[in-house]
Design an enzyme around this catalytic site. Structure first.
Site, PDB file in Angstrom:
ATOM      1  CD  GLU A   1      -2.662  -1.385   2.490  1.00  0.00           C
ATOM      2  OE1 GLU A   1      -3.780  -1.941   2.442  1.00  0.00           O
ATOM      3  OE2 GLU A   1      -2.116  -1.026   3.551  1.00  0.00           O
TER       4      GLU A   1
ATOM      5  CG  ASP B   1     -12.241  -8.554   0.957  1.00  0.00           C
ATOM      6  OD1 ASP B   1     -13.227  -8.377   1.705  1.00  0.00           O
ATOM      7  OD2 ASP B   1     -11.085  -8.258   1.273  1.00  0.00           O
TER       8      ASP B   1
END
Length: 240
Positions: free
Chosen positions: A22, A206
């Protein structure tokens, strides 16, 4: 104890991610960068899109996020952007979509036996609101990513990876959550205590259900690139 931040650090933008995926794309593009260690965290300082920034990886979970944010704020940053991935809870969200925080709440806090509301830390606010200007910049930046839906809403955090449709629905109905992750509310709580504006930007890796473990591995590289694009567009917006 770290020394007080130099006055030159004022105006610096702090950028935090929980995992290396990230933050590494942003670190790779820093100009005039240098590395240093503060309170056990590796900081990468430099210029990006006309802004002075410090990028750091805090690690997974609320305690790591709180420690990393505290270390970052000790350097005198003026605003904080937390970026990374999350599980979508709102039914309209799809993998790859983005959420910009309106506020953040810790869903795994439970002192209801003593008469407190679910999620409420005694003596604290139930949730911590994101900065309005940073939210606006984040939404505008996220909408530049082609084919990605953008939703503003409550980000809920807990030291749990949500992979159950029942738990995801509970988070939505109990707290009004739009997505679930493991760090944002801790960052928000620390920033609120220091009176530093923040926003949390999450890309959906997700949908926080029984397919979460499959989707997370498959889409992490994609959403990490999109998160980097959004952060850089925000920085360009600040420069304008």
């Amino acid at each position: 104890m770290s020394k007080a931040a130099p006055e030159s650090a004022r105006g610096t933008i702090g950028i935090i991610g929980a995992m290396s995926q990230e933050t590494e794309l942003l670190c790779a593009e820093l100009q005039h960068s240098d590395e240093r260690e503060v309170m056990g965290f590796r900081f990468y300082a430099g210029q990006l899109d006309g802004q002075q920034v410090i990028v750091t990886q805090c690690g997974i979970g609320k305690v790591n996020a709180a420690m990393g944010t505290t270390a970052l704020l000790s350097q005198g940053v003026s605003r904080v952007i937390f970026t990374g991935v999350a599980g979508g809870v709102h039914p309209s969200l799809k993998v790859g979509d983005m959420v910009v925080s309106t506020d953040c709440l810790q869903h795994d806090v439970d002192v209801q036996a003593l008469g407190y509301a679910a999620g409420l830390i005694p003596g604290e606010a139930l949730s911590w609101p994101a900065d309005g200007e940073l939210r606006k910049l984040a939404v505008q930046a996220a909408r530049t990513v082609e084919g990605v839906g953008v939703l503003e809403g409550r980000v809920v955090s807990g030291d749990q990876f949500i992979a159950s449709p029942q738990k995801a629905e509970w988070l939505r109905t109990t707290f009004g959550a739009v997505c679930a992750e493991m760090e944002g509310a801790a960052v928000a709580q620390v920033c609120a205590r220091w009176n530093v504006p923040f926003v949390v930007i999450r890309s959906m890796s997700d949908t926080a259900d029984h397919t979460a473990n499959v989707d997370y591995s498959s889409f992490m590289p994609v959403v990490a690139r999109r998160a980097k694009q959004v952060v850089r567009e925000m920085l360009r917006g600040m420069a304008r």
